[in-house]
Design an enzyme around this catalytic site. Structure first.
Site, PDB file in Angstrom:
ATOM      1  N   LYS A 155      -2.291   8.483  -5.120  1.00 51.36           N
ATOM      2  CA  LYS A 155      -0.876   8.879  -5.156  1.00 51.36           C
ATOM      3  C   LYS A 155      -0.103   7.446  -6.124  1.00 51.36           C
ATOM      4  O   LYS A 155       0.144   7.510  -6.939  1.00 51.36           O
ATOM      5  CB  LYS A 155      -0.067   8.971  -3.911  1.00 51.36           C
ATOM      6  CG  LYS A 155      -0.531  10.194  -3.198  1.00 51.36           C
ATOM      7  CD  LYS A 155       0.447  10.438  -2.170  1.00 51.36           C
ATOM      8  CE  LYS A 155       0.507   9.651  -1.171  1.00 51.36           C
ATOM      9  NZ  LYS A 155      -0.787   9.515  -0.359  1.00 51.36           N
ATOM     10  N   ARG A 183       7.155  13.016   2.764  1.00 42.41           N
ATOM     11  CA  ARG A 183       5.943  13.379   3.675  1.00 42.41           C
ATOM     12  C   ARG A 183       6.029  14.567   4.314  1.00 42.41           C
ATOM     13  O   ARG A 183       5.229  14.985   5.107  1.00 42.41           O
ATOM     14  CB  ARG A 183       5.722  12.063   4.687  1.00 42.41           C
ATOM     15  CG  ARG A 183       5.334  10.767   3.986  1.00 42.41           C
ATOM     16  CD  ARG A 183       3.750  11.079   3.284  1.00 42.41           C
ATOM     17  NE  ARG A 183       3.430   9.862   3.929  1.00 42.41           N
ATOM     18  CZ  ARG A 183       3.061   8.443   3.316  1.00 42.41           C
ATOM     19  NH1 ARG A 183       3.801   8.370   2.129  1.00 42.41           N
ATOM     20  NH2 ARG A 183       2.183   7.730   3.980  1.00 42.41           N
ATOM     21  N   ARG A 212     -10.828   0.390  -0.245  1.00 35.57           N
ATOM     22  CA  ARG A 212      -9.456  -0.032  -0.788  1.00 35.57           C
ATOM     23  C   ARG A 212      -9.107  -1.501  -0.356  1.00 35.57           C
ATOM     24  O   ARG A 212      -9.232  -1.833   0.874  1.00 35.57           O
ATOM     25  CB  ARG A 212      -8.363   0.851  -0.285  1.00 35.57           C
ATOM     26  CG  ARG A 212      -6.860   0.533  -0.689  1.00 35.57           C
ATOM     27  CD  ARG A 212      -5.915   1.645  -0.944  1.00 35.57           C
ATOM     28  NE  ARG A 212      -5.621   2.010   0.192  1.00 35.57           N
ATOM     29  CZ  ARG A 212      -4.638   2.979   0.325  1.00 35.57           C
ATOM     30  NH1 ARG A 212      -4.339   3.605  -0.627  1.00 35.57           N
ATOM     31  NH2 ARG A 212      -4.331   3.287   1.408  1.00 35.57           N
ATOM     32  N   ARG A 250      -5.452  -3.191   4.161  1.00 35.98           N
ATOM     33  CA  ARG A 250      -4.121  -2.678   4.752  1.00 35.98           C
ATOM     34  C   ARG A 250      -4.682  -2.538   6.219  1.00 35.98           C
ATOM     35  O   ARG A 250      -5.749  -1.742   6.512  1.00 35.98           O
ATOM     36  CB  ARG A 250      -3.731  -1.371   4.190  1.00 35.98           C
ATOM     37  CG  ARG A 250      -2.870  -1.702   2.782  1.00 35.98           C
ATOM     38  CD  ARG A 250      -2.529  -0.388   2.246  1.00 35.98           C
ATOM     39  NE  ARG A 250      -1.943   0.410   3.185  1.00 35.98           N
ATOM     40  CZ  ARG A 250      -1.258   1.681   2.459  1.00 35.98           C
ATOM     41  NH1 ARG A 250      -1.290   1.769   1.309  1.00 35.98           N
ATOM     42  NH2 ARG A 250      -1.108   2.764   3.469  1.00 35.98           N
ATOM     43  N   ARG A 293      -3.712   8.828  10.618  1.00 34.60           N
ATOM     44  CA  ARG A 293      -3.015   9.235   9.199  1.00 34.60           C
ATOM     45  C   ARG A 293      -3.399  10.597   8.960  1.00 34.60           C
ATOM     46  O   ARG A 293      -2.373  11.405   8.443  1.00 34.60           O
ATOM     47  CB  ARG A 293      -3.026   8.053   8.344  1.00 34.60           C
ATOM     48  CG  ARG A 293      -2.022   6.550   8.671  1.00 34.60           C
ATOM     49  CD  ARG A 293      -2.795   5.626   7.905  1.00 34.60           C
ATOM     50  NE  ARG A 293      -2.509   5.859   6.507  1.00 34.60           N
ATOM     51  CZ  ARG A 293      -3.061   5.033   5.605  1.00 34.60           C
ATOM     52  NH1 ARG A 293      -4.214   4.389   5.733  1.00 34.60           N
ATOM     53  NH2 ARG A 293      -2.647   5.087   4.273  1.00 34.60           N
TER      54      ARG A 293
HETATM   55  P1  AMP Z   1       1.574   4.835   2.116  1.00 38.68           P
HETATM   56  O1  AMP Z   1       1.588   3.512   1.406  1.00 38.68           O
HETATM   57  O2  AMP Z   1       2.373   5.698   1.462  1.00 38.68           O
HETATM   58  O3  AMP Z   1       0.567   5.230   2.683  1.00 38.68           O
HETATM   59  O4  AMP Z   1       2.751   4.610   3.246  1.00 38.68           O
HETATM   60  C1  AMP Z   1       2.463   3.542   4.283  1.00 38.68           C
HETATM   61  C2  AMP Z   1       2.974   3.696   5.538  1.00 38.68           C
HETATM   62  O5  AMP Z   1       4.463   3.536   5.423  1.00 38.68           O
HETATM   63  C3  AMP Z   1       3.030   5.127   6.159  1.00 38.68           C
HETATM   64  O6  AMP Z   1       1.717   5.391   7.136  1.00 38.68           O
HETATM   65  C4  AMP Z   1       4.102   5.322   7.094  1.00 38.68           C
HETATM   66  O7  AMP Z   1       4.089   4.590   8.260  1.00 38.68           O
HETATM   67  C5  AMP Z   1       5.145   4.547   6.181  1.00 38.68           C
HETATM   68  N1  AMP Z   1       5.797   5.527   5.342  1.00 38.68           N
HETATM   69  C6  AMP Z   1       5.625   5.348   3.778  1.00 38.68           C
HETATM   70  N2  AMP Z   1       6.519   6.591   3.154  1.00 38.68           N
HETATM   71  C7  AMP Z   1       6.796   7.323   4.275  1.00 38.68           C
HETATM   72  C8  AMP Z   1       7.445   8.212   4.469  1.00 38.68           C
HETATM   73  N3  AMP Z   1       8.055   9.240   3.336  1.00 38.68           N
HETATM   74  N4  AMP Z   1       7.803   8.954   5.523  1.00 38.68           N
HETATM   75  C9  AMP Z   1       7.535   8.131   6.862  1.00 38.68           C
HETATM   76  N5  AMP Z   1       6.887   7.309   6.751  1.00 38.68           N
HETATM   77  C10 AMP Z   1       6.479   6.618   5.352  1.00 38.68           C
END
Ligand code: AMP
Length: 213
Positions: A13, A86, A125, A158, A169
């Site tokens: 994404k 999400r 990653r 990460r 996740r």
């Molecule tokens: P990502 O980089 O999109 O994988 O996001 C990393 C982390 O940020 C996720 O595992 C959540 O803990 C938090 N996060 C990011 N976007 C959201 C969202 N829309 N709703 C809830 N938590 C989020």
């Protein structure tokens, strides 16, 4: 153009959303990147977020929406959002916000990727701790090991890409995605894209679906 990207962790994404934003000349916003930046600070919000983000859990909808609202408030002409929404409730919150400004979401791009590909991508990653650039150690490695090509920052894994957190996740993703996809399908904006392939191939598919030259 106002586009959201949906898909499991590791679907690409972030990478594809950035490419689309560059191609169309509109900003890209990632809630995950915004949260990771806040985590670098020392503040009550940062401590609260760390409990969710580092554990691979979703940040509560109200907190995420505040962040999204702040980001979109100054931005009416077009954007690409990645990592939001999400779940169905977040999608509704975004729609209410847009309706209040007489705006509409143009497309919800859903990247479909097989589970084994995701696990492989996430374990390979690495991200730049300075600028957030994303690398894949086997498919898109940096020129110098551990160093970002773009800014020279240190590349790190990460915290939430470690295997135990990845499993959590993926489980959370699976429990939320069906109603979210259904929501956008009913609105007629869902674009399902095969996200398995190299970055360029997948981007070609996205451009075709979104009718971008
Ligand atoms: P990502 O980089 O999109 O994988 O996001 C990393 C982390 O940020 C996720 O595992 C959540 O803990 C938090 N996060 C990011 N976007 C959201 C969202 N829309 N709703 C809830 N938590 C989020």
């Amino acid at each position: 153009m106002k586009v959201v990207f949906l898909g499991p962790p590791g679907a690409g994404k972030g990478t594809q959303a950035k490419k689309l934003s560059e191609k169309c000349g509109i900003p890209h916003h990632s809630t995950g990147d915004i949260f990771r930046d806040i985590l670098k600070e020392s503040s009550p919000l940062s401590r609260e977020l760390a409990g969710y983000v580092n554990e691979g859990e979703l940040v509560p909808d109200e907190i995420v929406f505040k962040t999204v609202k702040k980001t979109l408030d100054s931005n009416r002409d077009g954007w690409v959002l990645d990592g939001y929404p999400r779940n169905r409730n977040q999608a509704k919150m975004l729609d209410n916000f847009l309706n209040g400004r007489d705006e509409n979401l143009t497309d919800a791009v859903y990247l479909e990727v097989p589970r084994e590909v995701i696990i492989n991508r996430l374990s390979n990653r690495r991200v730049c701790s300075e600028c957030g650039e994303i690398y894949n150690l086997s498919q898109n490695p940096p020129e110098n090991e551990g160093v970002c090509d773009k800014c020279g920052g240190e590349l790190v894994q990460r915290e939430d890409d470690k295997p135990k957190t990845v499993r959590k996740r993926l489980k959370i993703f699976s429990s939320k995605i069906k109603p979210l996809k259904e929501y956008y399908r009913e609105k007629g904006v869902l674009e399902k894209i095969n996200g398995d392939g190299d970055v360029g191939e997948v981007f070609e598919r996205i451009k075709e679906e979104l009718n971008i030259g």
